[in-house]
Scaffold this motif. Sequence first.
Motif, PDB file in Angstrom:
ATOM      1  N   ASN A  68      50.020  17.081  30.996  1.00  0.00           N
ATOM      2  CA  ASN A  68      51.066  18.111  31.877  1.00  0.00           C
ATOM      3  C   ASN A  68      50.811  19.404  31.073  1.00  0.00           C
ATOM      4  O   ASN A  68      51.250  19.531  30.011  1.00  0.00           O
ATOM      5  N   LYS A  74      49.368  20.344  36.293  1.00  0.00           N
ATOM      6  CA  LYS A  74      48.540  19.186  35.549  1.00  0.00           C
ATOM      7  C   LYS A  74      46.952  19.652  35.273  1.00  0.00           C
ATOM      8  O   LYS A  74      46.555  20.401  36.088  1.00  0.00           O
ATOM      9  N   ASN A 127      51.384  22.072  41.277  1.00  0.00           N
ATOM     10  CA  ASN A 127      51.939  21.168  42.142  1.00  0.00           C
ATOM     11  C   ASN A 127      52.287  21.854  43.359  1.00  0.00           C
ATOM     12  O   ASN A 127      52.845  23.027  43.414  1.00  0.00           O
ATOM     13  N   HIS A 137      49.160  15.224  41.767  1.00  0.00           N
ATOM     14  CA  HIS A 137      50.182  15.360  40.884  1.00  0.00           C
ATOM     15  C   HIS A 137      50.980  13.834  41.230  1.00  0.00           C
ATOM     16  O   HIS A 137      51.808  13.454  40.131  1.00  0.00           O
ATOM     17  N   THR A 138      50.472  13.094  42.344  1.00  0.00           N
ATOM     18  CA  THR A 138      51.266  11.759  42.564  1.00  0.00           C
ATOM     19  C   THR A 138      50.312  10.588  42.230  1.00  0.00           C
ATOM     20  O   THR A 138      50.927   9.424  42.122  1.00  0.00           O
TER      21      THR A 138
END
Length: 306
Positions: A68, A74, A127, A137-138
């Motif tokens: 992060n 990220k 993001n 991001h996921t």
Amino acid sequence: MSVPCFVRTLARSFAVGSKLFRPAVLCSCKDTVTRKMSSRRQTDHLERTSNVHRDMELFSARVSEVLNESEAVKRLRLEVPHPDFSFRAGQWVDFFIPGVETVGGFSICSSPGLLQREGVIELAVKNASHPPAQWIHTKCSVGSQVAVRVGGNFYFDPQPSDPVVDLLLVAGGVGINPLYSILLHAADLLRHTDGHRYTPGHTHLCYSAKNTKELLFKNTIIDICHERPDRFSCNLHVTQQSSDIEQELQPYTISGRISEEELQRYVDSERTLCYLCGPPPMIEKVSSDLQRIGLPEDRILFEKWW
């Protein structure tokens, strides 16, 4: 589908002829490069960069670290083991994800030297609703397999015989990514001067974000300025800071936008080469300010995003 098979399939899909672009200058500087960092249409990155040079070879890559960098960004570290893979500081990659139709486009934020030393590159991705950014991001994790292809005419790649230039790097928001790569490359060149490599002059970074939490890479930027204060300096700008500026950042941080007066202190019409990356309105204003100061248009190089 395995990643090697995925890469071969993509290579067939994009097997379009292209002349190799190898300018014997510091960069490709005459074309404005405009890229969209997030998009409603899955082909925007490829469409918007269709006339921009890109290598035709795709390379398999493995995600080796996910960090992060900020609340919204990220940082990915990618292992790219193939010995033929290379890039110039400031370039981006087409980012192919198995199972995701949309192709991403992300600037490399690490230096070519890191690739040479450790076989890795780094990307810092904000993001967004754009499918590749959403995946990062996921769903992205250590061990995820992707494919990358290098492209872009916006880069700093000096040759030993090139004249020494002072670099002025001006970044807005996540436009810092390619300029951070250039900053790291300049630092690498100074650390490894051996008489056969280019030695850059002074490098100054003007970097603007909403607040100090959104200033990416700030600790490393300051460390570089501490390491060689004779060759590196920086001004970090915040435009919407609602809390006190951290004590360690106060010597470097200015409230407000980048001004013409500040730029003038770091411009020499014959020595300065300026790289700009950020939102189009910022690019247009800074470019206009620099020309008014007296920096020739052909010494102002920029890449826009929005």
